[in-house]
Design a protein around this motif. Structure first.
Motif, PDB file in Angstrom:
ATOM      1  N   LEU A   1       0.825  -1.204   0.000  1.00  0.00           N
ATOM      2  CA  LEU A   1       0.000   0.000   0.000  1.00  0.00           C
ATOM      3  C   LEU A   1       0.866   1.264   0.000  1.00  0.00           C
ATOM      4  O   LEU A   1       0.604   2.218  -0.741  1.00  0.00           O
ATOM      5  CB  LEU A   1      -0.877  -0.041   1.258  1.00  0.00           C
TER       6      LEU A   1
ATOM      7  N   ILE B   1     -10.271   1.830  -9.105  1.00  0.00           N
ATOM      8  CA  ILE B   1      -9.597   0.648  -8.567  1.00  0.00           C
ATOM      9  C   ILE B   1     -10.123  -0.592  -9.291  1.00  0.00           C
ATOM     10  O   ILE B   1     -11.327  -0.877  -9.230  1.00  0.00           O
ATOM     11  CB  ILE B   1      -9.885   0.469  -7.046  1.00  0.00           C
TER      12      ILE B   1
ATOM     13  N   LEU C   1      -6.230   2.951  -0.935  1.00  0.00           N
ATOM     14  CA  LEU C   1      -5.500   3.321  -2.150  1.00  0.00           C
ATOM     15  C   LEU C   1      -5.939   4.721  -2.595  1.00  0.00           C
ATOM     16  O   LEU C   1      -7.135   4.995  -2.698  1.00  0.00           O
ATOM     17  CB  LEU C   1      -5.776   2.309  -3.268  1.00  0.00           C
ATOM     18  N   GLU C   2      -4.960   5.596  -2.835  1.00  0.00           N
ATOM     19  CA  GLU C   2      -5.293   6.989  -3.198  1.00  0.00           C
ATOM     20  C   GLU C   2      -5.424   7.113  -4.710  1.00  0.00           C
ATOM     21  O   GLU C   2      -4.560   7.704  -5.387  1.00  0.00           O
ATOM     22  CB  GLU C   2      -4.205   7.919  -2.650  1.00  0.00           C
ATOM     23  N   TYR C   3      -6.472   6.525  -5.230  1.00  0.00           N
ATOM     24  CA  TYR C   3      -6.703   6.503  -6.680  1.00  0.00           C
ATOM     25  C   TYR C   3      -8.183   6.683  -6.959  1.00  0.00           C
ATOM     26  O   TYR C   3      -9.023   6.310  -6.137  1.00  0.00           O
ATOM     27  CB  TYR C   3      -6.223   5.159  -7.270  1.00  0.00           C
TER      28      TYR C   3
ATOM     29  N   ALA D   1       2.435   1.645  -3.380  1.00  0.00           N
ATOM     30  CA  ALA D   1       1.427   2.006  -4.384  1.00  0.00           C
ATOM     31  C   ALA D   1       1.070   3.485  -4.309  1.00  0.00           C
ATOM     32  O   ALA D   1       0.931   4.161  -5.336  1.00  0.00           O
ATOM     33  CB  ALA D   1       0.178   1.154  -4.193  1.00  0.00           C
ATOM     34  N   ASN D   2       0.952   3.996  -3.089  1.00  0.00           N
ATOM     35  CA  ASN D   2       0.519   5.389  -2.930  1.00  0.00           C
ATOM     36  C   ASN D   2       1.665   6.405  -3.033  1.00  0.00           C
ATOM     37  O   ASN D   2       1.426   7.606  -3.034  1.00  0.00           O
ATOM     38  CB  ASN D   2      -0.156   5.575  -1.566  1.00  0.00           C
TER      39      ASN D   2
ATOM     40  N   ALA E   1      -5.548   2.110 -10.032  1.00  0.00           N
ATOM     41  CA  ALA E   1      -4.731   1.120  -9.335  1.00  0.00           C
ATOM     42  C   ALA E   1      -5.442  -0.222  -9.477  1.00  0.00           C
ATOM     43  O   ALA E   1      -6.673  -0.262  -9.606  1.00  0.00           O
ATOM     44  CB  ALA E   1      -4.582   1.478  -7.863  1.00  0.00           C
TER      45      ALA E   1
ATOM     46  N   MET F   1      -7.783  -2.533   1.203  1.00  0.00           N
ATOM     47  CA  MET F   1      -6.967  -1.922   0.142  1.00  0.00           C
ATOM     48  C   MET F   1      -7.740  -0.832  -0.597  1.00  0.00           C
ATOM     49  O   MET F   1      -7.233   0.265  -0.818  1.00  0.00           O
ATOM     50  CB  MET F   1      -6.529  -2.993  -0.867  1.00  0.00           C
ATOM     51  N   SER F   2      -8.971  -1.138  -0.977  1.00  0.00           N
ATOM     52  CA  SER F   2      -9.750  -0.184  -1.780  1.00  0.00           C
ATOM     53  C   SER F   2      -9.934   1.136  -1.044  1.00  0.00           C
ATOM     54  O   SER F   2      -9.896   2.211  -1.640  1.00  0.00           O
ATOM     55  CB  SER F   2     -11.123  -0.753  -2.117  1.00  0.00           C
TER      56      SER F   2
END
Ligand code: ADP
Length: 477
Positions: free
Chosen positions: A397, A431, A426-428, A400-401, A409, A422-423
Protein backbone atom coordinates in the motif's frame (compact mmCIF):
# COMPACT_ATOMS: atom_id res chain seq x y z
CA UNK A 1 -11.09 19.65 -42.78
CA UNK A 2 -12.28 21.76 -39.94
CA UNK A 3 -15.96 21.99 -39.13
CA UNK A 4 -17.11 25.41 -38.00
CA UNK A 5 -20.70 26.61 -37.82
CA UNK A 6 -21.95 23.60 -39.76
CA UNK A 7 -19.50 24.13 -42.62
CA UNK A 8 -16.30 22.42 -43.71
CA UNK A 9 -13.38 24.76 -44.06
CA UNK A 10 -9.64 24.97 -44.57
CA UNK A 11 -7.42 27.16 -42.39
CA UNK A 12 -7.83 30.87 -43.12
CA UNK A 13 -4.09 31.00 -43.83
CA UNK A 14 -4.40 28.07 -46.24
CA UNK A 15 -1.75 26.24 -44.21
CA UNK A 16 -1.82 22.45 -43.91
CA UNK A 17 0.17 19.76 -42.10
CA UNK A 18 0.72 16.05 -42.64
CA UNK A 19 -0.90 13.28 -40.60
CA UNK A 20 1.33 10.20 -40.45
CA UNK A 21 0.69 6.48 -40.14
CA UNK A 22 2.94 5.42 -37.22
CA UNK A 23 3.20 1.85 -38.54
CA UNK A 24 4.59 2.82 -41.94
CA UNK A 25 5.84 6.39 -41.58
CA UNK A 26 3.71 7.32 -44.60
CA UNK A 27 1.69 10.53 -44.86
CA UNK A 28 -2.01 9.64 -44.78
CA UNK A 29 -3.32 13.07 -45.59
CA UNK A 30 -2.47 16.78 -45.49
CA UNK A 31 -5.02 18.60 -43.39
CA UNK A 32 -5.86 22.14 -42.37
CA UNK A 33 -3.54 23.78 -39.86
CA UNK A 34 -5.96 25.88 -37.87
CA UNK A 35 -4.87 28.42 -35.30
CA UNK A 36 -6.23 31.13 -33.05
CA UNK A 37 -8.47 32.66 -35.70
CA UNK A 38 -10.23 29.36 -36.34
CA UNK A 39 -10.49 28.84 -32.60
CA UNK A 40 -12.24 32.19 -32.25
CA UNK A 41 -14.56 31.55 -35.20
CA UNK A 42 -15.56 28.22 -33.69
CA UNK A 43 -16.21 29.82 -30.31
CA UNK A 44 -18.39 32.48 -32.01
CA UNK A 45 -20.38 29.72 -33.70
CA UNK A 46 -20.81 27.78 -30.46
CA UNK A 47 -21.87 30.96 -28.66
CA UNK A 48 -24.48 31.77 -31.29
CA UNK A 49 -25.86 28.22 -31.26
CA UNK A 50 -26.13 28.05 -27.48
CA UNK A 51 -29.53 29.77 -26.89
CA UNK A 52 -31.48 27.52 -29.24
CA UNK A 53 -29.62 24.31 -28.36
CA UNK A 54 -29.96 24.80 -24.62
CA UNK A 55 -33.69 25.48 -25.08
CA UNK A 56 -34.32 22.17 -26.81
CA UNK A 57 -35.90 19.41 -24.79
CA UNK A 58 -33.73 16.57 -23.57
CA UNK A 59 -35.67 14.27 -25.85
CA UNK A 60 -34.83 16.39 -28.89
CA UNK A 61 -31.15 16.47 -27.97
CA UNK A 62 -31.15 12.73 -27.31
CA UNK A 63 -32.23 12.08 -30.89
CA UNK A 64 -28.91 13.32 -32.26
CA UNK A 65 -26.78 11.46 -29.72
CA UNK A 66 -28.69 8.22 -30.14
CA UNK A 67 -28.62 8.36 -33.93
CA UNK A 68 -24.90 9.11 -34.02
CA UNK A 69 -24.30 6.25 -31.59
CA UNK A 70 -26.14 3.87 -33.91
CA UNK A 71 -24.20 5.10 -36.92
CA UNK A 72 -20.88 4.60 -35.13
CA UNK A 73 -21.81 0.98 -34.56
CA UNK A 74 -22.95 0.55 -38.18
CA UNK A 75 -19.66 1.99 -39.47
CA UNK A 76 -17.39 0.31 -36.96
CA UNK A 77 -15.07 -1.25 -39.55
CA UNK A 78 -14.50 2.02 -41.38
CA UNK A 79 -13.93 4.04 -38.19
CA UNK A 80 -11.66 1.42 -36.64
CA UNK A 81 -9.52 1.39 -39.78
CA UNK A 82 -9.07 5.16 -39.54
CA UNK A 83 -8.13 4.92 -35.86
CA UNK A 84 -5.57 2.19 -36.51
CA UNK A 85 -4.15 4.00 -39.50
CA UNK A 86 -3.61 7.29 -37.71
CA UNK A 87 -2.51 6.06 -34.29
CA UNK A 88 -1.51 2.42 -34.66
CA UNK A 89 -3.57 0.42 -32.17
CA UNK A 90 -4.59 -3.11 -33.25
CA UNK A 91 -7.82 -3.17 -35.23
CA UNK A 92 -9.66 -5.25 -32.61
CA UNK A 93 -8.83 -2.62 -29.96
CA UNK A 94 -9.90 0.13 -32.36
CA UNK A 95 -13.27 -1.59 -32.78
CA UNK A 96 -13.59 -1.86 -29.02
CA UNK A 97 -12.93 1.85 -28.80
CA UNK A 98 -15.62 2.67 -31.37
CA UNK A 99 -18.10 0.63 -29.34
CA UNK A 100 -17.07 2.47 -26.18
CA UNK A 101 -17.62 5.80 -27.94
CA UNK A 102 -21.06 4.61 -29.07
CA UNK A 103 -21.79 3.55 -25.48
CA UNK A 104 -21.04 7.04 -24.17
CA UNK A 105 -23.33 8.65 -26.74
CA UNK A 106 -26.10 6.17 -26.02
CA UNK A 107 -25.74 6.54 -22.26
CA UNK A 108 -25.87 10.35 -22.31
CA UNK A 109 -28.76 10.39 -24.78
CA UNK A 110 -30.71 8.74 -21.96
CA UNK A 111 -29.07 10.39 -18.98
CA UNK A 112 -29.78 13.86 -20.38
CA UNK A 113 -33.45 13.15 -19.65
CA UNK A 114 -32.67 12.84 -15.96
CA UNK A 115 -31.18 16.24 -15.26
CA UNK A 116 -33.42 16.83 -12.26
CA UNK A 117 -33.58 19.89 -10.09
CA UNK A 118 -34.76 20.06 -6.45
CA UNK A 119 -37.34 21.67 -4.28
CA UNK A 120 -36.04 22.27 -0.77
CA UNK A 121 -38.15 22.80 2.36
CA UNK A 122 -37.76 26.41 3.42
CA UNK A 123 -37.23 27.76 6.95
CA UNK A 124 -39.91 30.35 6.25
CA UNK A 125 -43.61 29.61 5.82
CA UNK A 126 -43.86 32.04 2.89
CA UNK A 127 -40.73 31.08 1.01
CA UNK A 128 -40.25 28.37 -1.57
CA UNK A 129 -36.80 27.17 -2.63
CA UNK A 130 -36.26 25.68 -6.05
CA UNK A 131 -32.99 24.54 -7.61
CA UNK A 132 -32.64 24.44 -11.39
CA UNK A 133 -29.89 22.70 -13.28
CA UNK A 134 -28.75 24.52 -16.37
CA UNK A 135 -26.03 24.03 -19.00
CA UNK A 136 -22.77 25.73 -18.14
CA UNK A 137 -22.49 27.29 -21.64
CA UNK A 138 -19.86 26.97 -24.36
CA UNK A 139 -17.49 24.07 -23.73
CA UNK A 140 -13.93 23.77 -25.06
CA UNK A 141 -12.82 20.15 -25.32
CA UNK A 142 -9.22 19.09 -25.92
CA UNK A 143 -8.55 15.41 -26.56
CA UNK A 144 -5.45 13.20 -26.83
CA UNK A 145 -4.23 10.85 -29.57
CA UNK A 146 -4.30 7.54 -27.65
CA UNK A 147 -8.11 7.15 -27.80
CA UNK A 148 -9.09 9.30 -30.78
CA UNK A 149 -12.80 8.47 -30.66
CA UNK A 150 -13.64 7.41 -27.09
CA UNK A 151 -12.19 10.55 -25.51
CA UNK A 152 -14.10 12.91 -27.73
CA UNK A 153 -17.34 10.97 -27.25
CA UNK A 154 -16.85 11.02 -23.47
CA UNK A 155 -16.74 14.83 -23.59
CA UNK A 156 -19.11 15.68 -26.44
CA UNK A 157 -21.91 13.36 -25.31
CA UNK A 158 -22.47 14.75 -21.79
CA UNK A 159 -21.86 18.32 -22.97
CA UNK A 160 -24.49 18.13 -25.71
CA UNK A 161 -26.88 16.18 -23.49
CA UNK A 162 -26.63 18.91 -20.86
CA UNK A 163 -27.50 21.58 -23.45
CA UNK A 164 -23.99 22.99 -23.93
CA UNK A 165 -22.38 23.73 -27.30
CA UNK A 166 -18.86 22.57 -28.02
CA UNK A 167 -15.57 23.47 -29.70
CA UNK A 168 -13.43 20.37 -30.04
CA UNK A 169 -9.68 20.29 -30.60
CA UNK A 170 -8.32 16.78 -31.15
CA UNK A 171 -4.61 15.93 -30.94
CA UNK A 172 -2.45 17.01 -33.88
CA UNK A 173 -1.62 13.41 -34.76
CA UNK A 174 -5.20 12.05 -34.76
CA UNK A 175 -7.62 14.53 -36.34
CA UNK A 176 -8.97 12.12 -38.97
CA UNK A 177 -11.16 10.14 -36.60
CA UNK A 178 -12.60 13.38 -35.21
CA UNK A 179 -13.39 14.54 -38.76
CA UNK A 180 -15.30 11.30 -39.40
CA UNK A 181 -17.35 11.78 -36.25
CA UNK A 182 -18.19 15.37 -37.26
CA UNK A 183 -19.34 14.07 -40.66
CA UNK A 184 -21.80 11.79 -38.89
CA UNK A 185 -23.16 14.59 -36.68
CA UNK A 186 -23.51 16.70 -39.84
CA UNK A 187 -25.31 13.89 -41.64
CA UNK A 188 -27.88 13.49 -38.87
CA UNK A 189 -28.63 17.21 -39.07
CA UNK A 190 -27.16 18.56 -35.84
CA UNK A 191 -27.98 22.29 -35.88
CA UNK A 192 -25.08 24.43 -37.06
CA UNK A 193 -22.63 25.69 -34.48
CA UNK A 194 -23.63 23.18 -31.81
CA UNK A 195 -20.47 21.17 -32.39
CA UNK A 196 -17.35 22.58 -34.00
CA UNK A 197 -13.98 21.06 -34.84
CA UNK A 198 -10.69 22.94 -35.05
CA UNK A 199 -7.34 21.23 -35.57
CA UNK A 200 -3.79 22.33 -36.19
CA UNK A 201 -1.66 24.41 -33.84
CA UNK A 202 -2.46 23.41 -30.28
CA UNK A 203 -1.14 26.41 -28.37
CA UNK A 204 -2.87 29.21 -30.37
CA UNK A 205 -6.14 27.31 -30.53
CA UNK A 206 -5.79 26.72 -26.80
CA UNK A 207 -5.15 30.43 -26.28
CA UNK A 208 -8.43 31.37 -27.94
CA UNK A 209 -10.24 28.81 -25.79
CA UNK A 210 -8.66 30.01 -22.58
CA UNK A 211 -8.96 33.75 -23.21
CA UNK A 212 -12.58 33.95 -24.29
CA UNK A 213 -14.97 34.75 -21.49
CA UNK A 214 -17.83 32.98 -23.31
CA UNK A 215 -16.08 29.63 -22.95
CA UNK A 216 -17.37 28.58 -19.54
CA UNK A 217 -15.84 25.15 -19.31
CA UNK A 218 -12.67 23.47 -20.41
CA UNK A 219 -12.49 19.70 -20.50
CA UNK A 220 -9.05 18.27 -21.17
CA UNK A 221 -7.48 14.84 -21.40
CA UNK A 222 -3.71 14.77 -21.84
CA UNK A 223 -0.44 15.27 -20.05
CA UNK A 224 -0.21 16.59 -16.52
CA UNK A 225 2.12 19.35 -17.71
CA UNK A 226 -0.33 20.80 -20.26
CA UNK A 227 -3.28 20.20 -17.93
CA UNK A 228 -1.68 22.31 -15.22
CA UNK A 229 -0.94 25.12 -17.69
CA UNK A 230 -4.52 25.13 -18.92
CA UNK A 231 -5.95 25.00 -15.40
CA UNK A 232 -3.85 28.03 -14.46
CA UNK A 233 -5.05 29.95 -17.53
CA UNK A 234 -8.66 28.98 -16.91
CA UNK A 235 -8.48 30.77 -13.57
CA UNK A 236 -8.33 34.16 -15.31
CA UNK A 237 -11.94 33.86 -16.44
CA UNK A 238 -13.01 31.37 -13.73
CA UNK A 239 -13.95 28.61 -16.13
CA UNK A 240 -15.07 25.29 -14.82
CA UNK A 241 -12.42 22.67 -15.49
CA UNK A 242 -12.24 18.91 -15.87
CA UNK A 243 -8.75 17.54 -16.21
CA UNK A 244 -8.00 13.91 -16.92
CA UNK A 245 -4.22 13.77 -16.74
CA UNK A 246 -1.43 11.26 -16.41
CA UNK A 247 -1.31 8.21 -14.21
CA UNK A 248 1.20 5.81 -12.72
CA UNK A 249 -0.85 2.74 -11.98
CA UNK A 250 0.31 0.10 -9.51
CA UNK A 251 -0.79 -3.48 -10.13
CA UNK A 252 -0.48 -5.48 -6.92
CA UNK A 253 -0.56 -9.26 -6.86
CA UNK A 254 -1.02 -10.89 -3.46
CA UNK A 255 0.05 -14.46 -2.74
CA UNK A 256 -3.57 -15.66 -2.53
CA UNK A 257 -4.39 -14.41 -6.04
CA UNK A 258 -5.17 -16.59 -9.02
CA UNK A 259 -1.77 -16.17 -10.68
CA UNK A 260 -2.91 -17.25 -14.12
CA UNK A 261 -5.64 -14.62 -14.08
CA UNK A 262 -3.30 -12.03 -12.62
CA UNK A 263 -0.80 -12.63 -15.43
CA UNK A 264 -3.57 -12.29 -18.02
CA UNK A 265 -4.61 -9.11 -16.22
CA UNK A 266 -1.12 -7.65 -16.40
CA UNK A 267 -1.01 -8.33 -20.13
CA UNK A 268 -4.40 -6.72 -20.68
CA UNK A 269 -3.63 -3.68 -18.56
CA UNK A 270 0.02 -3.18 -19.46
CA UNK A 271 0.17 -4.01 -23.15
CA UNK A 272 -3.18 -2.74 -24.37
CA UNK A 273 -2.55 0.06 -26.86
CA UNK A 274 1.19 -0.82 -26.55
CA UNK A 275 1.20 0.64 -23.05
CA UNK A 276 -0.13 4.00 -24.21
CA UNK A 277 -3.14 4.51 -21.96
CA UNK A 278 -3.32 6.74 -18.92
CA UNK A 279 -4.66 3.86 -16.80
CA UNK A 280 -1.99 1.43 -18.03
CA UNK A 281 -0.12 -0.48 -15.38
CA UNK A 282 3.23 1.16 -14.68
CA UNK A 283 4.44 -0.74 -11.62
CA UNK A 284 3.76 -4.41 -10.96
CA UNK A 285 4.13 -5.31 -7.29
CA UNK A 286 4.29 -9.04 -6.57
CA UNK A 287 4.39 -10.55 -3.10
CA UNK A 288 7.87 -11.98 -2.61
CA UNK A 289 6.64 -15.51 -1.80
CA UNK A 290 5.15 -15.90 -5.29
CA UNK A 291 7.34 -13.52 -7.30
CA UNK A 292 9.38 -16.11 -9.14
CA UNK A 293 6.39 -18.28 -10.01
CA UNK A 294 4.38 -15.30 -11.16
CA UNK A 295 7.17 -14.03 -13.44
CA UNK A 296 7.50 -17.45 -15.03
CA UNK A 297 3.76 -17.60 -15.73
CA UNK A 298 3.80 -14.08 -17.14
CA UNK A 299 6.73 -14.80 -19.45
CA UNK A 300 5.04 -17.92 -20.83
CA UNK A 301 2.01 -15.84 -21.80
CA UNK A 302 4.03 -13.16 -23.58
CA UNK A 303 4.58 -15.18 -26.73
CA UNK A 304 0.98 -14.65 -27.75
CA UNK A 305 1.71 -10.94 -28.20
CA UNK A 306 2.43 -10.11 -31.83
CA UNK A 307 4.05 -6.82 -32.79
CA UNK A 308 3.21 -5.27 -36.13
CA UNK A 309 0.92 -3.10 -38.20
CA UNK A 310 -2.39 -2.98 -36.32
CA UNK A 311 -4.34 -3.50 -39.54
CA UNK A 312 -3.16 -7.13 -39.60
CA UNK A 313 -5.74 -9.07 -37.59
CA UNK A 314 -3.13 -11.21 -35.75
CA UNK A 315 -1.28 -8.16 -34.39
CA UNK A 316 -1.80 -7.36 -30.70
CA UNK A 317 0.87 -4.66 -30.26
CA UNK A 318 0.95 -1.85 -32.77
CA UNK A 319 3.57 0.87 -33.17
CA UNK A 320 4.13 3.62 -30.64
CA UNK A 321 2.85 7.03 -31.69
CA UNK A 322 6.25 8.45 -32.71
CA UNK A 323 10.02 8.08 -32.40
CA UNK A 324 10.12 10.17 -29.21
CA UNK A 325 7.90 7.56 -27.56
CA UNK A 326 10.29 4.80 -28.63
CA UNK A 327 13.24 6.82 -27.30
CA UNK A 328 11.52 7.30 -23.93
CA UNK A 329 10.82 3.57 -23.67
CA UNK A 330 14.47 2.79 -24.47
CA UNK A 331 15.63 5.35 -21.93
CA UNK A 332 13.47 3.86 -19.18
CA UNK A 333 14.77 0.38 -19.91
CA UNK A 334 18.44 1.35 -20.07
CA UNK A 335 18.12 3.42 -16.87
CA UNK A 336 16.51 0.44 -15.12
CA UNK A 337 19.15 -2.01 -16.36
CA UNK A 338 21.92 0.36 -15.24
CA UNK A 339 20.34 0.39 -11.78
CA UNK A 340 20.06 -3.40 -11.49
CA UNK A 341 16.95 -4.54 -13.38
CA UNK A 342 17.08 -7.63 -15.56
CA UNK A 343 15.37 -7.91 -18.95
CA UNK A 344 13.69 -11.32 -19.10
CA UNK A 345 11.54 -10.67 -22.17
CA UNK A 346 11.86 -8.27 -25.13
CA UNK A 347 14.03 -5.25 -24.46
CA UNK A 348 14.72 -4.11 -28.01
CA UNK A 349 13.21 -2.84 -31.23
CA UNK A 350 11.93 -5.69 -33.39
CA UNK A 351 14.06 -6.35 -36.47
CA UNK A 352 12.86 -7.08 -39.98
CA UNK A 353 11.70 -5.23 -43.05
CA UNK A 354 8.11 -4.64 -41.85
CA UNK A 355 9.32 -2.78 -38.76
CA UNK A 356 11.80 -0.48 -40.49
CA UNK A 357 9.64 2.57 -41.06
CA UNK A 358 7.31 2.34 -38.06
CA UNK A 359 7.85 3.18 -34.40
CA UNK A 360 7.86 -0.34 -32.98
CA UNK A 361 9.13 -1.70 -29.71
CA UNK A 362 8.96 -5.23 -28.32
CA UNK A 363 6.84 -5.89 -25.24
CA UNK A 364 9.31 -6.09 -22.39
CA UNK A 365 9.45 -7.50 -18.87
CA UNK A 366 11.93 -6.25 -16.30
CA UNK A 367 12.65 -8.08 -13.05
CA UNK A 368 14.17 -6.57 -9.88
CA UNK A 369 12.76 -3.10 -10.45
CA UNK A 370 13.37 -0.61 -7.63
CA UNK A 371 12.05 2.79 -6.71
CA UNK A 372 15.30 4.53 -7.68
CA UNK A 373 14.58 3.84 -11.35
CA UNK A 374 12.92 6.44 -13.58
CA UNK A 375 10.32 3.86 -14.54
CA UNK A 376 9.07 3.89 -10.93
CA UNK A 377 8.02 7.53 -11.04
CA UNK A 378 7.74 8.67 -14.68
CA UNK A 379 4.99 7.52 -17.01
CA UNK A 380 6.63 5.31 -19.67
CA UNK A 381 3.73 5.23 -22.15
CA UNK A 382 5.34 2.21 -23.77
CA UNK A 383 5.20 -1.61 -23.57
CA UNK A 384 7.43 -2.17 -20.54
CA UNK A 385 6.36 -4.12 -17.45
CA UNK A 386 8.67 -3.62 -14.46
CA UNK A 387 8.22 -6.11 -11.61
CA UNK A 388 8.86 -4.97 -8.04
CA UNK A 389 8.58 -7.19 -4.97
CA UNK A 390 6.98 -6.59 -1.58
CA UNK A 391 6.51 -8.49 1.67
CA UNK A 392 3.39 -7.21 3.46
CA UNK A 393 0.07 -5.61 2.59
CA UNK A 394 1.13 -2.41 4.39
CA UNK A 395 4.29 -2.23 2.34
CA UNK A 396 2.39 -2.78 -0.92
CA UNK A 397 0.00 0.00 0.00
CA UNK A 398 2.79 2.38 0.90
CA UNK A 399 4.64 1.69 -2.40
CA UNK A 400 1.43 2.01 -4.38
CA UNK A 401 0.52 5.39 -2.93
CA UNK A 402 4.04 6.81 -3.15
CA UNK A 403 3.40 8.88 -6.27
CA UNK A 404 1.97 12.27 -7.15
CA UNK A 405 -0.45 10.53 -9.51
CA UNK A 406 -3.78 8.97 -8.51
CA UNK A 407 -5.70 7.74 -11.54
CA UNK A 408 -6.01 3.93 -11.58
CA UNK A 409 -4.73 1.12 -9.34
CA UNK A 410 -5.22 -2.63 -9.60
CA UNK A 411 -4.89 -5.51 -7.21
CA UNK A 412 -5.50 -9.23 -7.29
CA UNK A 413 -6.58 -11.16 -4.21
CA UNK A 414 -9.31 -13.56 -3.09
CA UNK A 415 -9.51 -12.16 0.43
CA UNK A 416 -12.69 -10.09 0.75
CA UNK A 417 -11.54 -8.19 3.82
CA UNK A 418 -8.36 -7.23 2.01
CA UNK A 419 -10.47 -6.02 -0.92
CA UNK A 420 -12.04 -3.41 1.35
CA UNK A 421 -8.90 -2.58 3.33
CA UNK A 422 -6.97 -1.92 0.14
CA UNK A 423 -9.75 -0.18 -1.78
CA UNK A 424 -10.39 2.26 1.03
CA UNK A 425 -6.73 3.18 1.42
CA UNK A 426 -5.50 3.32 -2.15
CA UNK A 427 -5.29 6.99 -3.20
CA UNK A 428 -6.70 6.50 -6.68
CA UNK A 429 -9.89 7.42 -8.52
CA UNK A 430 -10.34 4.01 -10.16
CA UNK A 431 -9.60 0.65 -8.57
CA UNK A 432 -9.62 -2.58 -10.57
CA UNK A 433 -10.02 -5.54 -8.22
CA UNK A 434 -9.19 -8.71 -10.12
CA UNK A 435 -10.18 -6.57 -13.10
CA UNK A 436 -7.59 -5.08 -15.47
CA UNK A 437 -10.02 -3.15 -17.74
CA UNK A 438 -12.47 -1.19 -15.58
CA UNK A 439 -13.48 1.58 -18.03
CA UNK A 440 -17.17 1.63 -18.94
CA UNK A 441 -19.69 4.29 -19.95
CA UNK A 442 -21.77 4.19 -16.77
CA UNK A 443 -18.96 4.61 -14.20
CA UNK A 444 -17.05 7.73 -13.11
CA UNK A 445 -13.62 7.81 -14.75
CA UNK A 446 -11.06 10.22 -13.30
CA UNK A 447 -8.23 10.70 -10.89
CA UNK A 448 -7.17 12.27 -7.63
CA UNK A 449 -3.97 14.12 -6.71
CA UNK A 450 -2.11 15.33 -9.82
CA UNK A 451 -4.02 12.97 -12.07
CA UNK A 452 -6.73 15.56 -12.37
CA UNK A 453 -10.10 16.89 -11.34
CA UNK A 454 -13.62 15.93 -12.35
CA UNK A 455 -15.15 12.67 -13.52
CA UNK A 456 -16.29 11.46 -16.92
CA UNK A 457 -18.90 8.75 -17.40
CA UNK A 458 -22.24 7.82 -15.89
CA UNK A 459 -24.46 10.32 -14.11
CA UNK A 460 -21.32 11.83 -12.54
CA UNK A 461 -20.08 12.92 -15.96
CA UNK A 462 -22.97 15.33 -16.41
CA UNK A 463 -22.15 17.31 -13.28
CA UNK A 464 -19.25 19.10 -14.92
CA UNK A 465 -21.46 20.51 -17.68
CA UNK A 466 -24.16 21.88 -15.42
CA UNK A 467 -24.61 24.79 -13.05
CA UNK A 468 -27.04 25.01 -10.16
CA UNK A 469 -29.42 27.95 -10.06
CA UNK A 470 -31.18 28.63 -6.78
CA UNK A 471 -34.60 30.34 -6.96
CA UNK A 472 -36.01 31.82 -3.78
CA UNK A 473 -39.68 32.75 -4.04
CA UNK A 474 -41.60 34.85 -1.51
CA UNK A 475 -45.31 34.05 -1.58
CA UNK A 476 -48.38 35.92 -0.37
CA UNK A 477 -50.34 33.42 1.68
P1 ADP B 1 0.57 13.96 -25.04
O1 ADP B 1 1.91 14.02 -24.40
O2 ADP B 1 -0.21 12.77 -24.73
O3 ADP B 1 0.58 14.31 -26.50
P2 ADP B 1 -0.47 16.57 -24.51
O4 ADP B 1 -0.90 17.07 -23.20
O5 ADP B 1 0.72 17.21 -25.15
O6 ADP B 1 -0.26 15.02 -24.29
O7 ADP B 1 -1.64 16.60 -25.56
C1 ADP B 1 -2.98 16.37 -25.24
C2 ADP B 1 -3.83 17.36 -25.99
O8 ADP B 1 -3.48 18.66 -25.55
C3 ADP B 1 -3.62 17.36 -27.51
O9 ADP B 1 -4.85 17.63 -28.14
C4 ADP B 1 -2.67 18.52 -27.71
O10 ADP B 1 -2.75 19.08 -28.98
C5 ADP B 1 -3.21 19.48 -26.67
N1 ADP B 1 -2.27 20.54 -26.27
C6 ADP B 1 -0.93 20.47 -26.10
N2 ADP B 1 -0.44 21.67 -25.74
C7 ADP B 1 -1.49 22.54 -25.67
C8 ADP B 1 -1.65 23.92 -25.35
N3 ADP B 1 -0.62 24.68 -25.02
N4 ADP B 1 -2.89 24.44 -25.40
C9 ADP B 1 -3.96 23.68 -25.73
N5 ADP B 1 -3.87 22.38 -26.04
C10 ADP B 1 -2.66 21.80 -26.01
Amino acid sequence: MQYINGEWCQATTGKTYPVYNPATGEVIEQIARGGKEEGNLAIDAAKNALPSWSKKTAKERAFYLKTVSEKLRERIDHLATIITTEMGKPIAEAKGEVNLAADYLEWYAEEGKRIYGDTIPSSSETKRIIVLRQPVGVVAAITPWNFPIAMLARKIAPALAAGCTVVLKPAESTPLTAIEVMKIFHEVGLPKGVLNLVHGEAAPIGEAMMERQEVRKITFTGSTKVGKELAAKAAATMKKISMELGGHAPFIIFEDADLEKAAEGVIASKFRNAGQTCICTNRIYVQRTIAERFSEILVTKMDKLVVGNGLQPEVTIGPLINEAAVAKTEDHISDSVKKGAKVVYGGKKPTGEVYKKGHFYEPTILLHATHEMKIATEETFGPVAPIFEFDTEEEALQFANDTSYGLAAYFYTKDVSRVFRMSEKLEYGIIGINDPVPTTAQAPFGGVKESGVGREGGRYGLEDYLEYKFLSLELEL
